[in-house]
Design a protein around this motif. Sequence first.
Motif, PDB file in Angstrom:
ATOM      1  N   LEU A   4      73.632  24.879  83.828  1.00  0.00           N
ATOM      2  CA  LEU A   4      72.245  25.361  84.224  1.00  0.00           C
ATOM      3  C   LEU A   4      71.593  24.015  84.528  1.00  0.00           C
ATOM      4  N   VAL A   5      71.048  24.127  86.124  1.00  0.00           N
ATOM      5  CA  VAL A   5      70.525  22.847  86.729  1.00  0.00           C
ATOM      6  C   VAL A   5      69.177  23.340  86.856  1.00  0.00           C
ATOM      7  N   LEU A   6      68.255  22.635  86.727  1.00  0.00           N
ATOM      8  CA  LEU A   6      66.739  23.048  86.922  1.00  0.00           C
ATOM      9  C   LEU A   6      66.252  21.959  87.690  1.00  0.00           C
ATOM     10  N   VAL A   7      65.717  22.341  88.991  1.00  0.00           N
ATOM     11  CA  VAL A   7      64.938  21.639  89.924  1.00  0.00           C
ATOM     12  C   VAL A   7      63.477  22.163  89.966  1.00  0.00           C
ATOM     13  N   PHE A   8      62.702  20.972  89.848  1.00  0.00           N
ATOM     14  CA  PHE A   8      61.160  21.278  89.636  1.00  0.00           C
ATOM     15  C   PHE A   8      60.289  19.979  89.486  1.00  0.00           C
ATOM     16  N   PRO A   9      59.135  20.027  90.081  1.00  0.00           N
ATOM     17  CA  PRO A   9      58.264  18.855  90.015  1.00  0.00           C
ATOM     18  C   PRO A   9      57.386  19.021  88.563  1.00  0.00           C
ATOM     19  N   GLN A  10      57.196  17.769  88.083  1.00  0.00           N
ATOM     20  CA  GLN A  10      56.364  17.717  86.790  1.00  0.00           C
ATOM     21  C   GLN A  10      54.947  17.993  87.229  1.00  0.00           C
ATOM     22  N   TRP A  11      54.078  18.689  86.650  1.00  0.00           N
ATOM     23  CA  TRP A  11      52.609  18.728  86.992  1.00  0.00           C
ATOM     24  C   TRP A  11      51.830  18.718  85.793  1.00  0.00           C
ATOM     25  N   TRP A  12      51.150  17.663  85.552  1.00  0.00           N
ATOM     26  CA  TRP A  12      50.267  17.488  84.382  1.00  0.00           C
ATOM     27  C   TRP A  12      51.192  17.301  83.163  1.00  0.00           C
ATOM     28  N   PHE A  13      52.241  16.574  83.517  1.00  0.00           N
ATOM     29  CA  PHE A  13      53.212  15.939  82.403  1.00  0.00           C
ATOM     30  C   PHE A  13      53.851  17.358  81.894  1.00  0.00           C
ATOM     31  N   ASN A  14      54.231  18.457  82.752  1.00  0.00           N
ATOM     32  CA  ASN A  14      54.560  19.705  82.025  1.00  0.00           C
ATOM     33  C   ASN A  14      55.607  20.294  83.087  1.00  0.00           C
ATOM     34  N   PHE A  15      55.976  21.525  83.119  1.00  0.00           N
ATOM     35  CA  PHE A  15      56.477  22.186  83.709  1.00  0.00           C
ATOM     36  C   PHE A  15      55.532  23.130  84.906  1.00  0.00           C
ATOM     37  N   PRO A  16      56.039  23.447  85.826  1.00  0.00           N
ATOM     38  CA  PRO A  16      55.292  24.453  86.646  1.00  0.00           C
ATOM     39  C   PRO A  16      55.452  25.823  86.000  1.00  0.00           C
ATOM     40  N   ALA A  17      54.221  26.543  86.119  1.00  0.00           N
ATOM     41  CA  ALA A  17      53.890  27.768  84.979  1.00  0.00           C
ATOM     42  C   ALA A  17      55.051  28.531  85.173  1.00  0.00           C
ATOM     43  N   ILE A  18      55.666  28.785  86.579  1.00  0.00           N
ATOM     44  CA  ILE A  18      56.504  29.949  86.560  1.00  0.00           C
ATOM     45  C   ILE A  18      57.905  29.343  86.153  1.00  0.00           C
ATOM     46  N   LEU A  19      58.169  28.190  85.713  1.00  0.00           N
ATOM     47  CA  LEU A  19      59.322  27.574  85.393  1.00  0.00           C
ATOM     48  C   LEU A  19      58.943  27.801  83.585  1.00  0.00           C
ATOM     49  N   LYS A  20      57.976  27.623  83.003  1.00  0.00           N
ATOM     50  CA  LYS A  20      57.662  27.878  81.674  1.00  0.00           C
ATOM     51  C   LYS A  20      57.908  29.524  81.406  1.00  0.00           C
ATOM     52  N   GLY A  21      57.394  30.186  82.425  1.00  0.00           N
ATOM     53  CA  GLY A  21      57.432  31.635  82.375  1.00  0.00           C
ATOM     54  C   GLY A  21      59.109  32.092  82.251  1.00  0.00           C
ATOM     55  N   PHE A  22      60.040  31.223  83.050  1.00  0.00           N
ATOM     56  CA  PHE A  22      61.314  31.718  82.904  1.00  0.00           C
ATOM     57  C   PHE A  22      61.960  31.169  81.566  1.00  0.00           C
TER      58      PHE A  22
END
Length: 197
Positions: A79-97
């Motif tokens: 599993l390879v995840l590609v995402f920006p960190q916003w407010w030192f956290n995951f984008p909401a869509i990735l957190k929902g995943f």
Amino acid sequence: MRILLVLAHPLEDSFAAAVADTARKALQAGGHEVDWLDLYRVDFDPRLSPAERRGYFTEPYEVSGLSDMTSRLKAADGLVLVFPQWWFNFPAILKGFFDRVLAPGIAFRPDPAGGRILPQLTNIRHFWALTTTGSPWWVVHLYMGNPVRRLLKRGIANFCSKRLSFRMLTLHDMDRATDAKRKAHLARVSKAVAAIR
């Protein structure tokens, strides 16, 4: 090896998309099969439904609306995840995943005796995160304690699988990164991902 490559960024021409494309090409050049999942392009709904939440406490767990994604996750070796960190956290869509797809019966199983979580994603041998952050290295590591890495490695990776390879590559200070720095990071991503075996 089959790699599920998950991109979480709303802009198709983002640097995250360039990182994901670089990773995909390096994986394919290494002979891996890449299962590409762009959460925004498939219009993934990150909201946990009432039925899904109720399903956390009953068996079988309610994941019928996500059978395509859960089967893709269970078929993957990495599993390879590609995402920006916003407010030192995951984008909401990735957190929902994470909330919806890494569900009981898929990623883990609660121990009937209580307290522990039993990993179910034993098929995942590699868990990587390719990410960016607008903050400098020292802010992320020294001031914030690198929360995204801790959540991914200590929480998600360790609770969902055992004996896996975890790696996180981050471009810090993204907002001030020069073109040369971005290109150097893409080369670093390509070289690192090409070493996955």
